[in-house]
Design a protein around this motif. Structure first.
Motif, PDB file in Angstrom:
ATOM      1  N   SER A   1       0.824  -1.199   0.000  1.00 39.84           N
ATOM      2  CA  SER A   1       0.000   0.000   0.000  1.00 39.84           C
ATOM      3  C   SER A   1       0.866   1.260   0.000  1.00 39.84           C
ATOM      4  CB  SER A   1      -0.916  -0.008   1.221  1.00 39.84           C
ATOM      5  OG  SER A   1      -1.724   1.138   1.244  1.00 39.84           O
ATOM      6  N   ARG A   2       1.885   1.278   0.830  1.00 37.32           N
ATOM      7  CA  ARG A   2       2.778   2.435   0.920  1.00 37.32           C
ATOM      8  C   ARG A   2       3.508   2.664  -0.397  1.00 37.32           C
ATOM      9  NH1 ARG A   2       6.226   0.707   4.213  1.00 37.32           N
ATOM     10  NH2 ARG A   2       7.806   0.283   2.646  1.00 37.32           N
ATOM     11  N   GLU A   3       4.080   1.600  -0.973  1.00 34.67           N
ATOM     12  CA  GLU A   3       4.838   1.745  -2.218  1.00 34.67           C
ATOM     13  C   GLU A   3       3.956   2.213  -3.372  1.00 34.67           C
ATOM     14  OE1 GLU A   3       8.069   1.672  -2.851  1.00 34.67           O
ATOM     15  OE2 GLU A   3       8.605   1.211  -0.787  1.00 34.67           O
ATOM     16  N   LEU A   4       2.748   1.689  -3.472  1.00 37.97           N
ATOM     17  CA  LEU A   4       1.830   2.106  -4.537  1.00 37.97           C
ATOM     18  C   LEU A   4       1.496   3.587  -4.405  1.00 37.97           C
ATOM     19  CD1 LEU A   4       0.217   1.105  -6.992  1.00 37.97           C
ATOM     20  CD2 LEU A   4      -1.654   0.555  -5.416  1.00 37.97           C
ATOM     21  N   PHE A   5       1.290   4.035  -3.171  1.00 42.08           N
ATOM     22  CA  PHE A   5       1.003   5.457  -2.960  1.00 42.08           C
ATOM     23  C   PHE A   5       2.231   6.316  -3.230  1.00 42.08           C
ATOM     24  CE2 PHE A   5       0.802   9.267  -0.318  1.00 42.08           C
ATOM     25  CZ  PHE A   5      -0.279   9.883  -0.937  1.00 42.08           C
ATOM     26  N   GLU A   6       3.400   5.898  -2.722  1.00 46.54           N
ATOM     27  CA  GLU A   6       4.617   6.690  -2.917  1.00 46.54           C
ATOM     28  C   GLU A   6       4.979   6.825  -4.390  1.00 46.54           C
ATOM     29  OE1 GLU A   6       7.757   4.884  -0.656  1.00 46.54           O
ATOM     30  OE2 GLU A   6       7.008   5.660   1.257  1.00 46.54           O
ATOM     31  N   GLU A   7       4.927   5.726  -5.141  1.00 48.55           N
ATOM     32  CA  GLU A   7       5.397   5.735  -6.519  1.00 48.55           C
ATOM     33  C   GLU A   7       4.395   6.321  -7.502  1.00 48.55           C
ATOM     34  OE1 GLU A   7       7.056   1.982  -7.738  1.00 48.55           O
ATOM     35  OE2 GLU A   7       8.380   1.925  -5.992  1.00 48.55           O
ATOM     36  N   LEU A   8       3.084   6.111  -7.249  1.00 49.49           N
ATOM     37  CA  LEU A   8       2.082   6.534  -8.238  1.00 49.49           C
ATOM     38  C   LEU A   8       0.949   7.391  -7.680  1.00 49.49           C
ATOM     39  CD1 LEU A   8       1.800   3.144 -10.146  1.00 49.49           C
ATOM     40  CD2 LEU A   8       3.133   5.153 -10.798  1.00 49.49           C
ATOM     41  N   GLY A   9       0.912   7.560  -6.359  1.00 45.62           N
ATOM     42  CA  GLY A   9      -0.154   8.360  -5.765  1.00 45.62           C
ATOM     43  C   GLY A   9      -1.485   7.647  -5.687  1.00 45.62           C
ATOM     44  N   ILE A  10      -1.477   6.319  -5.770  1.00 42.37           N
ATOM     45  CA  ILE A  10      -2.711   5.535  -5.733  1.00 42.37           C
ATOM     46  C   ILE A  10      -2.950   5.024  -4.315  1.00 42.37           C
ATOM     47  CG2 ILE A  10      -3.877   3.439  -6.530  1.00 42.37           C
ATOM     48  CD1 ILE A  10      -2.266   3.704  -9.144  1.00 42.37           C
ATOM     49  N   HIS A  11      -4.131   5.338  -3.778  1.00 43.11           N
ATOM     50  CA  HIS A  11      -4.542   4.792  -2.475  1.00 43.11           C
ATOM     51  C   HIS A  11      -5.262   3.467  -2.719  1.00 43.11           C
ATOM     52  CE1 HIS A  11      -3.635   8.219   0.083  1.00 43.11           C
ATOM     53  NE2 HIS A  11      -4.083   9.001  -0.897  1.00 43.11           N
ATOM     54  N   TYR A  12      -4.794   2.399  -2.107  1.00 44.17           N
ATOM     55  CA  TYR A  12      -5.446   1.093  -2.228  1.00 44.17           C
ATOM     56  C   TYR A  12      -5.256   0.343  -0.918  1.00 44.17           C
ATOM     57  CZ  TYR A  12      -7.202  -3.175  -4.330  1.00 44.17           C
ATOM     58  OH  TYR A  12      -7.960  -4.295  -4.620  1.00 44.17           O
ATOM     59  N   ASN A  13      -6.334  -0.229  -0.407  1.00 41.54           N
ATOM     60  CA  ASN A  13      -6.284  -0.957   0.857  1.00 41.54           C
ATOM     61  C   ASN A  13      -6.029  -2.441   0.595  1.00 41.54           C
ATOM     62  OD1 ASN A  13      -6.650  -2.136   3.344  1.00 41.54           O
ATOM     63  ND2 ASN A  13      -8.573  -1.089   3.788  1.00 41.54           N
ATOM     64  N   PHE A  14      -4.864  -2.916   0.970  1.00 35.72           N
ATOM     65  CA  PHE A  14      -4.474  -4.313   0.783  1.00 35.72           C
ATOM     66  C   PHE A  14      -4.800  -5.184   1.998  1.00 35.72           C
ATOM     67  CE2 PHE A  14      -1.940  -2.075  -2.293  1.00 35.72           C
ATOM     68  CZ  PHE A  14      -1.728  -2.962  -3.323  1.00 35.72           C
ATOM     69  N   ASP A  15      -5.391  -4.603   3.029  1.00 41.16           N
ATOM     70  CA  ASP A  15      -5.586  -5.318   4.305  1.00 41.16           C
ATOM     71  C   ASP A  15      -6.351  -6.628   4.184  1.00 41.16           C
ATOM     72  OD1 ASP A  15      -4.168  -3.394   5.623  1.00 41.16           O
ATOM     73  OD2 ASP A  15      -5.923  -2.381   6.469  1.00 41.16           O
ATOM     74  N   LYS A  16      -7.290  -6.710   3.278  1.00 40.15           N
ATOM     75  CA  LYS A  16      -8.148  -7.897   3.206  1.00 40.15           C
ATOM     76  C   LYS A  16      -7.752  -8.874   2.099  1.00 40.15           C
ATOM     77  CE  LYS A  16     -11.907  -6.100   5.767  1.00 40.15           C
ATOM     78  NZ  LYS A  16     -11.273  -5.955   6.998  1.00 40.15           N
ATOM     79  N   ILE A  17      -6.584  -8.652   1.483  1.00 38.09           N
ATOM     80  CA  ILE A  17      -6.141  -9.572   0.432  1.00 38.09           C
ATOM     81  C   ILE A  17      -4.756 -10.112   0.766  1.00 38.09           C
ATOM     82  CG2 ILE A  17      -7.551  -8.511  -1.360  1.00 38.09           C
ATOM     83  CD1 ILE A  17      -5.048  -7.149  -2.439  1.00 38.09           C
ATOM     84  N   ARG A  18      -4.453 -11.239   0.161  1.00 39.83           N
ATOM     85  CA  ARG A  18      -3.126 -11.844   0.307  1.00 39.83           C
ATOM     86  C   ARG A  18      -2.414 -11.749  -1.023  1.00 39.83           C
ATOM     87  NH1 ARG A  18      -4.640 -17.676   2.425  1.00 39.83           N
ATOM     88  NH2 ARG A  18      -4.162 -17.890   0.253  1.00 39.83           N
ATOM     89  N   PRO A  19      -1.101 -11.899  -1.008  1.00 36.47           N
ATOM     90  CA  PRO A  19      -0.387 -11.912  -2.288  1.00 36.47           C
ATOM     91  C   PRO A  19      -0.875 -13.073  -3.152  1.00 36.47           C
ATOM     92  CG  PRO A  19       1.159 -11.880  -0.436  1.00 36.47           C
ATOM     93  CD  PRO A  19      -0.203 -12.089   0.127  1.00 36.47           C
ATOM     94  N   HIS A  20      -0.884 -12.868  -4.459  1.00 37.04           N
ATOM     95  CA  HIS A  20      -1.224 -13.965  -5.373  1.00 37.04           C
ATOM     96  C   HIS A  20      -0.153 -15.034  -5.348  1.00 37.04           C
ATOM     97  CE1 HIS A  20      -4.550 -11.695  -6.979  1.00 37.04           C
ATOM     98  NE2 HIS A  20      -4.860 -12.724  -7.721  1.00 37.04           N
ATOM     99  N   PHE A  21       1.110 -14.612  -5.201  1.00 36.43           N
ATOM    100  CA  PHE A  21       2.207 -15.570  -5.094  1.00 36.43           C
ATOM    101  C   PHE A  21       3.431 -14.854  -4.540  1.00 36.43           C
ATOM    102  CE2 PHE A  21       2.166 -13.872  -9.371  1.00 36.43           C
ATOM    103  CZ  PHE A  21       3.489 -13.560  -9.632  1.00 36.43           C
ATOM    104  N   THR A  22       4.401 -15.646  -4.122  1.00 34.95           N
ATOM    105  CA  THR A  22       5.663 -15.143  -3.576  1.00 34.95           C
ATOM    106  C   THR A  22       6.801 -15.815  -4.323  1.00 34.95           C
ATOM    107  OG1 THR A  22       4.662 -14.859  -1.391  1.00 34.95           O
ATOM    108  CG2 THR A  22       7.080 -14.991  -1.478  1.00 34.95           C
ATOM    109  N   ILE A  23       7.807 -15.025  -4.679  1.00 35.96           N
ATOM    110  CA  ILE A  23       9.002 -15.568  -5.313  1.00 35.96           C
ATOM    111  C   ILE A  23      10.186 -15.296  -4.395  1.00 35.96           C
ATOM    112  CG2 ILE A  23      10.603 -15.376  -7.263  1.00 35.96           C
ATOM    113  CD1 ILE A  23       8.245 -14.860  -9.058  1.00 35.96           C
ATOM    114  N   ASN A  24      10.894 -16.353  -4.056  1.00 36.16           N
ATOM    115  CA  ASN A  24      12.066 -16.245  -3.188  1.00 36.16           C
ATOM    116  C   ASN A  24      13.318 -16.048  -4.023  1.00 36.16           C
ATOM    117  OD1 ASN A  24      10.925 -16.933  -0.441  1.00 36.16           O
ATOM    118  ND2 ASN A  24      10.168 -18.611  -1.689  1.00 36.16           N
ATOM    119  N   PHE A  25      14.252 -15.294  -3.477  1.00 34.63           N
ATOM    120  CA  PHE A  25      15.555 -15.124  -4.106  1.00 34.63           C
ATOM    121  C   PHE A  25      16.618 -15.138  -3.017  1.00 34.63           C
ATOM    122  CE2 PHE A  25      13.512 -11.019  -3.604  1.00 34.63           C
ATOM    123  CZ  PHE A  25      14.474 -10.232  -2.977  1.00 34.63           C
ATOM    124  N   GLU A  26      17.873 -15.001  -3.395  1.00 30.36           N
ATOM    125  CA  GLU A  26      18.986 -15.224  -2.473  1.00 30.36           C
ATOM    126  C   GLU A  26      18.893 -14.424  -1.174  1.00 30.36           C
ATOM    127  OE1 GLU A  26      23.860 -15.026  -2.425  1.00 30.36           O
ATOM    128  OE2 GLU A  26      22.808 -14.880  -4.327  1.00 30.36           O
TER     129      GLU A  26
END
Length: 129
Positions: free
Chosen positions: A36-61
């Motif tokens: 939510s913070r990054e979306l607002f900082e980078e594009l000015g979009i307010h979006y509430n992510f509280d009730k959703i989970r990530p679609h997927f996670t990718i691990n790296f080193e």
């Protein structure tokens, strides 16, 4: 998909187009708060992510990336681009993104990854039900 172009002075992948948006969580953030913070900082979009989970996670080193795929209607002219990070934003089809990758104007994601983003945006999981 909404894509954004990195600033020419941004370290790492300067001037290239990328999927929207990315960033790091700070100590104490949940994944949803960071998104939510990054979306607002980078594009000015307010979006509430509280009730959703990530679609997927990718691990790296040295960590992991959570990917949220949301559909949100807004006017591109109303975006507030973070001048330290983003020089432009636009809508792009899967074909347009793959072409930008071939032209070396987009971060070099795997073609299958871009296809997966478009295919999985309406559902969670990896099985068609």
């Amino acid at each position: 998909m909404l894509i954004q172009q990195r600033q020419p002075f941004k370290q790492g992948w300067s001037n290239l187009w990328d999927i929207t948006c990315g960033g790091s969580a700070v100590v104490g953030d949940t994944s949803q708060q960071a998104a939510s913070r990054e979306l607002f900082e980078e594009l000015g979009i307010h979006y509430n992510f509280d009730k959703i989970r990530p679609h997927f996670t990718i691990n790296f080193e040295h960590g992991f990336d959570d990917y949220y795929l949301i559909e949100y209607d807004f006017d591109l002219n109303e975006l507030t681009l973070q001048t330290e990070e983003v020089q432009a934003a636009k809508w792009a089809s899967k074909e347009e993104i793959l072409n930008l990758i071939k032209l070396k104007k987009f971060i070099p994601y795997y073609e299958s990854f871009i296809a997966y983003l478009f295919e999985s945006r309406h559902h969670y999981g990896s099985i068609r039900l």
